[in-house]
Write an enzyme that holds these catalytic residues in place. Sequence first.
Site, PDB file in Angstrom:
ATOM      1  N   TYR A   1     -64.695  -2.061-141.269  1.00 47.19           N
ATOM      2  CA  TYR A   1     -63.476  -2.053-142.073  1.00 47.19           C
ATOM      3  C   TYR A   1     -63.274  -0.656-142.677  1.00 47.19           C
ATOM      4  O   TYR A   1     -64.058  -0.201-143.498  1.00 47.19           O
ATOM      5  CB  TYR A   1     -63.521  -3.106-143.189  1.00 47.19           C
ATOM      6  CG  TYR A   1     -63.855  -4.519-142.745  1.00 47.19           C
ATOM      7  CD1 TYR A   1     -63.689  -4.922-141.415  1.00 47.19           C
ATOM      8  CD2 TYR A   1     -64.338  -5.466-143.641  1.00 47.19           C
ATOM      9  CE1 TYR A   1     -63.997  -6.214-141.011  1.00 47.19           C
ATOM     10  CE2 TYR A   1     -64.644  -6.760-143.243  1.00 47.19           C
ATOM     11  CZ  TYR A   1     -64.483  -7.125-141.920  1.00 47.19           C
ATOM     12  OH  TYR A   1     -64.791  -8.408-141.527  1.00 47.19           O
TER      13      TYR A   1
ATOM     14  N   PHE B   1     -50.921 -16.259-142.780  1.00 46.86           N
ATOM     15  CA  PHE B   1     -49.800 -17.008-142.210  1.00 46.86           C
ATOM     16  C   PHE B   1     -49.634 -18.381-142.860  1.00 46.86           C
ATOM     17  O   PHE B   1     -48.512 -18.860-143.042  1.00 46.86           O
ATOM     18  CB  PHE B   1     -50.034 -17.151-140.696  1.00 46.86           C
ATOM     19  CG  PHE B   1     -48.820 -17.522-139.923  1.00 46.86           C
ATOM     20  CD1 PHE B   1     -47.794 -16.611-139.735  1.00 46.86           C
ATOM     21  CD2 PHE B   1     -48.701 -18.778-139.361  1.00 46.86           C
ATOM     22  CE1 PHE B   1     -46.660 -16.953-139.016  1.00 46.86           C
ATOM     23  CE2 PHE B   1     -47.572 -19.132-138.630  1.00 46.86           C
ATOM     24  CZ  PHE B   1     -46.550 -18.213-138.460  1.00 46.86           C
TER      25      PHE B   1
HETATM   26  N1  LIG Z   1     -66.582 -11.940-139.146  1.00 45.32           N
HETATM   27  C1  LIG Z   1     -65.438 -11.538-138.679  1.00 45.32           C
HETATM   28  O1  LIG Z   1     -65.293 -11.198-137.501  1.00 45.32           O
HETATM   29  C2  LIG Z   1     -64.242 -11.492-139.609  1.00 45.32           C
HETATM   30  C3  LIG Z   1     -62.952 -11.404-139.092  1.00 45.32           C
HETATM   31  C4  LIG Z   1     -61.871 -11.398-139.976  1.00 45.32           C
HETATM   32  C5  LIG Z   1     -62.086 -11.454-141.342  1.00 45.32           C
HETATM   33  N2  LIG Z   1     -63.368 -11.501-141.829  1.00 45.32           N
HETATM   34  C6  LIG Z   1     -63.627 -11.570-143.289  1.00 45.32           C
HETATM   35  O2  LIG Z   1     -62.952 -12.690-143.813  1.00 45.32           O
HETATM   36  C7  LIG Z   1     -62.148 -12.299-144.909  1.00 45.32           C
HETATM   37  C8  LIG Z   1     -60.943 -13.212-145.033  1.00 45.32           C
HETATM   38  O3  LIG Z   1     -60.187 -13.261-143.851  1.00 45.32           O
HETATM   39  P1  LIG Z   1     -58.802 -12.488-143.671  1.00 45.32           P
HETATM   40  O4  LIG Z   1     -58.628 -11.529-144.783  1.00 45.32           O
HETATM   41  O5  LIG Z   1     -58.812 -12.026-142.266  1.00 45.32           O
HETATM   42  O6  LIG Z   1     -57.705 -13.608-143.704  1.00 45.32           O
HETATM   43  P2  LIG Z   1     -57.192 -14.703-144.737  1.00 45.32           P
HETATM   44  O7  LIG Z   1     -58.125 -14.812-145.863  1.00 45.32           O
HETATM   45  O8  LIG Z   1     -56.907 -15.893-143.931  1.00 45.32           O
HETATM   46  O9  LIG Z   1     -55.792 -14.078-145.183  1.00 45.32           O
HETATM   47  C9  LIG Z   1     -55.653 -12.852-145.804  1.00 45.32           C
HETATM   48  C10 LIG Z   1     -54.173 -12.609-145.988  1.00 45.32           C
HETATM   49  O10 LIG Z   1     -53.621 -13.634-146.799  1.00 45.32           O
HETATM   50  C11 LIG Z   1     -52.886 -13.075-147.873  1.00 45.32           C
HETATM   51  N3  LIG Z   1     -53.118 -13.958-149.032  1.00 45.32           N
HETATM   52  C12 LIG Z   1     -54.280 -14.198-149.652  1.00 45.32           C
HETATM   53  N4  LIG Z   1     -54.111 -15.084-150.648  1.00 45.32           N
HETATM   54  C13 LIG Z   1     -52.803 -15.400-150.656  1.00 45.32           C
HETATM   55  C14 LIG Z   1     -52.020 -16.246-151.469  1.00 45.32           C
HETATM   56  N5  LIG Z   1     -52.558 -16.970-152.451  1.00 45.32           N
HETATM   57  N6  LIG Z   1     -50.684 -16.338-151.214  1.00 45.32           N
HETATM   58  C15 LIG Z   1     -50.124 -15.615-150.204  1.00 45.32           C
HETATM   59  N7  LIG Z   1     -50.832 -14.797-149.385  1.00 45.32           N
HETATM   60  C16 LIG Z   1     -52.165 -14.687-149.627  1.00 45.32           C
HETATM   61  C17 LIG Z   1     -53.458 -11.691-148.071  1.00 45.32           C
HETATM   62  O11 LIG Z   1     -52.470 -10.881-148.641  1.00 45.32           O
HETATM   63  P3  LIG Z   1     -52.800  -9.460-149.318  1.00 45.32           P
HETATM   64  O12 LIG Z   1     -53.536  -8.694-148.237  1.00 45.32           O
HETATM   65  O13 LIG Z   1     -51.438  -8.920-149.564  1.00 45.32           O
HETATM   66  O14 LIG Z   1     -53.599  -9.676-150.492  1.00 45.32           O
HETATM   67  C18 LIG Z   1     -53.808 -11.293-146.640  1.00 45.32           C
HETATM   68  O15 LIG Z   1     -52.672 -10.781-146.009  1.00 45.32           O
HETATM   69  C19 LIG Z   1     -61.812 -10.837-144.603  1.00 45.32           C
HETATM   70  O16 LIG Z   1     -61.367 -10.141-145.739  1.00 45.32           O
HETATM   71  C20 LIG Z   1     -63.125 -10.346-144.045  1.00 45.32           C
HETATM   72  O17 LIG Z   1     -64.007 -10.027-145.104  1.00 45.32           O
HETATM   73  C21 LIG Z   1     -64.434 -11.542-140.972  1.00 45.32           C
END
Ligand SMILES: NC(=O)c1ccc[n+]([C@@H]2O[C@H](COP(=O)([O-])OP(=O)(O)OC[C@H]3O[C@@H](n4cnc5c(N)ncnc54)[C@H](OP(=O)(O)O)[C@@H]3O)[C@@H](O)[C@H]2O)c1
Length: 331
Positions: free
Chosen positions: A65, A220
């Site tokens: 990241y 989403f």
């Molecule tokens: N192991 C792996 O391969 C892998 C892959 C992907 C992710 N990850 C980890 O998992 C974590 C979480 O997954 P993710 O960040 O990909 O996806 P997520 O948690 O499903 O979604 C993040 C998105 O949702 C938005 N969001 C969060 N809370 C919200 C709310 N209450 N209302 C409206 N929108 C909201 C965020 O907006 P903002 O950005 O504007 O705050 C961001 O755009 C990552 O940060 C990372 O640490 C690991």
Amino acid sequence: MSTIKKVALGSQGLVVPAEGLGCMGMTSGVAGMSVYGEADEAESLATLHRALELGINLLDTADLYGPMLNERLVGKVLAGRRQGIILATKFGFEVDDNEQYTGKLNGHPQYARKCIERSLKNLGTDYVDLYYLHRVDPRVPIEDSIGEMSRFVEEGKVRYLGVSETTPEELRRAHQVHPITALQTEYSLFDRGVEETGSLQAARELGIGFVAYSPLGRGFLSGDIKSPDDFEANDSRRFFPRYQGENFYKNLELVEKLQTLAQAKDLTAAQLAIAWVLAQNVVAIPGTKRRKYLEANVAAASITLSPQELAELEAIMPVGSSAGAAYPAMF
Ligand SMILES: NC(=O)c1ccc[n+]([C@@H]2O[C@H](COP(=O)([O-])OP(=O)(O)OC[C@H]3O[C@@H](n4cnc5c(N)ncnc54)[C@H](OP(=O)(O)O)[C@@H]3O)[C@@H](O)[C@H]2O)c1
């Protein structure tokens, strides 16, 4: 101070809040893309501090990241409170000495060693609580990657080991080399692949904790994204098949049903989506770079869904209902 529930992650003694904080979106993505829109460092840092105040002390980052920028950012909140933080980071997507993602996986023991030293330096700490193999390198037996990681545990550089996106078979093999504390894989109402592949079940059978990443379907499921044009020009989601063309609109129909259900319960769709993940008895790490989303997401950890509510969710978003592949070809 919130009273967020603490849970055992795995069988080796690690205790974490049921909800952690995904930090990936707080810095840029690979190849000059933004992960989920541009990040503001001051607000990201404020979000990290607020998370810690609320008891959300499981912070999830990776060397990929940024690359590296995310670990450096997270490192800024460790001063004076390192022991109260459960720091999780990852290696395995190859990042070269110019801090660029090479487009390859690398699980070689020598590379693993280089990565842990680099991550410790970037984080500004002398140990990582949970060190994940981000992806299995098909050229390297998982035994070799985990074998080297187990030496980091012996050396005190790492407390617990994790893997990400493994098959059930790879998980079993890894666990034979060294006890695996956590399997981290995408899991949400939008992506129930781990139920289909059997990896969630395998983790349960082996006493390995499960960490659900992208529990909001990369934002989403919040229902805030109504058109592919809502993504900024270089937002990485533009490159994910799920958020393109026909798939986007098919998936939007599912999200609209989720929103209707959430409104009837006086919740947001994001909160209902997180509550569903937590109801599966796994740890969720919703990602955000904003305090306002963090606070709403933490509140979701107090929601208890009844069997009837879970059945309603199952009816609107059954296994396999979302359209499009989880990742673009480059990943
Ligand atoms: N192991 C792996 O391969 C892998 C892959 C992907 C992710 N990850 C980890 O998992 C974590 C979480 O997954 P993710 O960040 O990909 O996806 P997520 O948690 O499903 O979604 C993040 C998105 O949702 C938005 N969001 C969060 N809370 C919200 C709310 N209450 N209302 C409206 N929108 C909201 C965020 O907006 P903002 O950005 O504007 O705050 C961001 O755009 C990552 O940060 C990372 O640490 C690991």
